[in-house]
Scaffold this motif. Structure first.
Motif, PDB file in Angstrom:
ATOM      1  N   GLY A  92       0.802  -1.215   0.000  1.00  0.00           N
ATOM      2  CA  GLY A  92       0.000   0.000   0.000  1.00  0.00           C
ATOM      3  C   GLY A  92       0.836   1.267   0.000  1.00  0.00           C
ATOM      4  N   VAL A  93       2.058   1.194   0.553  1.00  0.00           N
ATOM      5  CA  VAL A  93       2.946   2.362   0.541  1.00  0.00           C
ATOM      6  C   VAL A  93       3.235   2.777  -0.897  1.00  0.00           C
ATOM      7  N   PHE A  94       3.508   1.799  -1.753  1.00  0.00           N
ATOM      8  CA  PHE A  94       3.783   2.111  -3.153  1.00  0.00           C
ATOM      9  C   PHE A  94       2.512   2.511  -3.893  1.00  0.00           C
ATOM     10  N   VAL A  95       1.389   1.950  -3.483  1.00  0.00           N
ATOM     11  CA  VAL A  95       0.110   2.357  -4.081  1.00  0.00           C
ATOM     12  C   VAL A  95      -0.110   3.846  -3.862  1.00  0.00           C
ATOM     13  N   MET A  96       0.168   4.317  -2.657  1.00  0.00           N
ATOM     14  CA  MET A  96      -0.008   5.738  -2.361  1.00  0.00           C
ATOM     15  C   MET A  96       1.045   6.583  -3.067  1.00  0.00           C
ATOM     16  N   MET A 155      -9.673  -1.905  -0.418  1.00  0.00           N
ATOM     17  CA  MET A 155      -8.888  -0.698  -0.157  1.00  0.00           C
ATOM     18  C   MET A 155      -8.656  -0.476   1.335  1.00  0.00           C
ATOM     19  N   ALA A 156      -9.498  -1.100   2.175  1.00  0.00           N
ATOM     20  CA  ALA A 156      -9.303  -0.970   3.618  1.00  0.00           C
ATOM     21  C   ALA A 156      -7.988  -1.575   4.063  1.00  0.00           C
ATOM     22  N   LEU A 157      -7.446  -2.525   3.297  1.00  0.00           N
ATOM     23  CA  LEU A 157      -6.160  -3.142   3.625  1.00  0.00           C
ATOM     24  C   LEU A 157      -5.029  -2.669   2.726  1.00  0.00           C
ATOM     25  N   LEU A 158      -5.346  -2.219   1.518  1.00  0.00           N
ATOM     26  CA  LEU A 158      -4.299  -1.880   0.554  1.00  0.00           C
ATOM     27  C   LEU A 158      -4.079  -0.380   0.392  1.00  0.00           C
ATOM     28  N   VAL A 159      -4.977   0.442   0.937  1.00  0.00           N
ATOM     29  CA  VAL A 159      -4.836   1.888   0.785  1.00  0.00           C
ATOM     30  C   VAL A 159      -4.852   2.603   2.131  1.00  0.00           C
ATOM     31  N   THR A 160      -5.861   2.344   2.949  1.00  0.00           N
ATOM     32  CA  THR A 160      -6.055   3.104   4.184  1.00  0.00           C
ATOM     33  C   THR A 160      -4.886   3.002   5.161  1.00  0.00           C
ATOM     34  N   PRO A 161      -4.311   1.811   5.415  1.00  0.00           N
ATOM     35  CA  PRO A 161      -3.174   1.766   6.356  1.00  0.00           C
ATOM     36  C   PRO A 161      -1.995   2.625   5.904  1.00  0.00           C
ATOM     37  N   VAL A 163       6.692   0.425   8.073  1.00  0.00           N
ATOM     38  CA  VAL A 163       6.473  -0.298   9.330  1.00  0.00           C
ATOM     39  C   VAL A 163       5.102   0.035   9.909  1.00  0.00           C
ATOM     40  N   LEU A 164       4.768   1.317   9.977  1.00  0.00           N
ATOM     41  CA  LEU A 164       3.473   1.718  10.506  1.00  0.00           C
ATOM     42  C   LEU A 164       2.333   1.197   9.634  1.00  0.00           C
ATOM     43  N   SER A 165       2.521   1.236   8.326  1.00  0.00           N
ATOM     44  CA  SER A 165       1.479   0.756   7.419  1.00  0.00           C
ATOM     45  C   SER A 165       1.202  -0.723   7.646  1.00  0.00           C
ATOM     46  N   MET A 166       2.262  -1.517   7.821  1.00  0.00           N
ATOM     47  CA  MET A 166       2.072  -2.948   8.071  1.00  0.00           C
ATOM     48  C   MET A 166       1.392  -3.186   9.415  1.00  0.00           C
ATOM     49  N   TYR A 172      -7.026   5.724  10.586  1.00  0.00           N
ATOM     50  CA  TYR A 172      -6.720   6.844   9.684  1.00  0.00           C
ATOM     51  C   TYR A 172      -7.131   8.177  10.303  1.00  0.00           C
ATOM     52  N   VAL A 173      -8.320   8.223  10.914  1.00  0.00           N
ATOM     53  CA  VAL A 173      -8.798   9.471  11.517  1.00  0.00           C
ATOM     54  C   VAL A 173      -7.867   9.916  12.635  1.00  0.00           C
ATOM     55  N   VAL A 174      -7.468   8.969  13.477  1.00  0.00           N
ATOM     56  CA  VAL A 174      -6.553   9.302  14.583  1.00  0.00           C
ATOM     57  C   VAL A 174      -5.220   9.817  14.034  1.00  0.00           C
ATOM     58  N   CYS A 175      -4.692   9.135  13.020  1.00  0.00           N
ATOM     59  CA  CYS A 175      -3.418   9.564  12.425  1.00  0.00           C
ATOM     60  C   CYS A 175      -3.549  10.924  11.758  1.00  0.00           C
ATOM     61  N   ARG A 176      -4.679  11.181  11.156  1.00  0.00           N
ATOM     62  CA  ARG A 176      -4.882  12.479  10.516  1.00  0.00           C
ATOM     63  C   ARG A 176      -4.915  13.598  11.562  1.00  0.00           C
ATOM     64  N   ILE A 177      -5.572  13.341  12.679  1.00  0.00           N
ATOM     65  CA  ILE A 177      -5.616  14.337  13.752  1.00  0.00           C
ATOM     66  C   ILE A 177      -4.220  14.585  14.311  1.00  0.00           C
ATOM     67  N   ILE A 178      -3.491  13.491  14.554  1.00  0.00           N
ATOM     68  CA  ILE A 178      -2.118  13.620  15.067  1.00  0.00           C
ATOM     69  C   ILE A 178      -1.241  14.379  14.076  1.00  0.00           C
ATOM     70  N   GLY A 179      -1.364  14.034  12.777  1.00  0.00           N
ATOM     71  CA  GLY A 179      -0.572  14.709  11.755  1.00  0.00           C
ATOM     72  C   GLY A 179      -0.898  16.178  11.645  1.00  0.00           C
ATOM     73  N   SER A 180      -2.185  16.528  11.759  1.00  0.00           N
ATOM     74  CA  SER A 180      -2.593  17.937  11.665  1.00  0.00           C
ATOM     75  C   SER A 180      -2.061  18.738  12.844  1.00  0.00           C
ATOM     76  N   ARG A 181      -2.121  18.153  14.027  1.00  0.00           N
ATOM     77  CA  ARG A 181      -1.620  18.864  15.218  1.00  0.00           C
ATOM     78  C   ARG A 181      -0.114  19.023  15.153  1.00  0.00           C
TER      79      ARG A 181
END
Length: 279
Positions: free
Chosen positions: A34-38, A203-209, A225-228, A261-270
């Motif tokens: 998924g890392v390469f997909v993104m 996509m829940a396993l191949l994109v979102t992580p 590592v985090l994606s896996m 994803y939502v938690v990571c997005r919040i952490i990334g935004s902060r």
């Protein structure tokens, strides 16, 4: 929605150990690819491949053949077409847009003609918890190992090509060959994911992580590592929750994946706001 008692849950847990192992493997491999997909901006391609994978699995179900094998054939056909004909983003999106309704239409046709249990039909779309037997588990693990080893072998040139294809090509990286190889590996991963989460929600396993990992890190080591880890938690956690309730597995996996994803997005935004304030 009802939940089983602890004693029954333990009994069910023993029955689905093959699925748990398969989900763990797919979570890791899906998170890695998924890392390469993104990086290659191919999230849309995952959905396109899954539609033909669904058609192949439905055709195999109708003909009484191995569903995973049918799913693989459908995925590889889609991946090959996208890899060969979709070198440019515009061409790739057009091809995917054509393949998606065609594959979905074929899949629905094959399921309509299938005279067997409706649960088998529904399972192709939403995943199946207790359907992974030992031969299927061996096939799933074997394919996942092939994908994992191939990714590790071509990791550096593929990463270079994914981040800047023009510079990589100028430096002698075989971009077209890597594209076809990557699409083949992606097709195999999508095909084996269908057995666990269903064709329409891979996509829940191949994109979102991977998307979640990219929100909290830019490290070339930490992102994979985090994606896996996110993929593993989503897949295994989804199964562990699903066997205790009455819903299909896919809502649990997709919900866990989305919550991460939502938690990571919040952490990334902060973190981004904090870094901006320090400048």
């Amino acid at each position: 929605m009802t939940f089983v008692d602890p004693a029954t849950y333990l009994q069910l847990l023993a029955l689905v150990q093959n699925s748990i192992i398969a989900a763990a493997v797919l979570g890791v491999v899906g998170g890695l690819i998924g890392v390469f997909v993104m990086q290659r901006d191919m999230a849309f391609a995952v959905h396109g491949i899954s539609e033909l994978s669904f058609a192949g699995a439905a055709a195999a179900l109708l003909l009484g053949l191995n569903v995973v094998a049918g799913s693989i054939v459908g995925s590889l056909i889609a991946a090959g077409l996208i890899g060969v004909l979709g070198a440019k983003a515009r061409d790739r999106n057009s091809i995917i847009g054509v393949l998606m309704p065609f594959g979905l239409g074929l899949g629905i046709l094959f399921l309509a003609l299938y005279p067997g249990r409706s649960g088998n039909k529904f399972g192709l779309l939403t995943g199946q918890i207790i359907s992974v037997d030992l031969p299927q588990l061996g096939l799933l693990i074997g394919i996942s190992i092939v994908v994992l080893v191939a990714l590790l072998i071509v990791w550096r040139p593929l990463a270079f090509d994914s981040l800047d294809a023009e510079v990589a090509s100028a430096r002698g990286v075989p971009s077209r060959a890597l594209s076809i190889l990557f699409m083949t590996l992606l097709g195999l991963t999508v095909a084996v994911s269908v057995q666990i989460i269903g064709a329409l929600l891979v996509m829940a396993l191949l994109v979102t992580p991977a998307a979640a990992a990219l929100r909290v890190s830019s490290s070339p080591v930490m992102v994979p590592v985090l994606s896996m880890v996110f993929g593993l938690v989503s897949a295994v956690g989804g199964i562990l929750l699903a066997i205790g309730g009455s819903l299909p597995i896919s809502p649990y996996i997709t919900t866990i994946s989305f919550a991460i994803y939502v938690v990571c997005r919040i952490i990334g935004s902060r973190a981004g706001a904090r870094a901006g304030a320090l400048r």
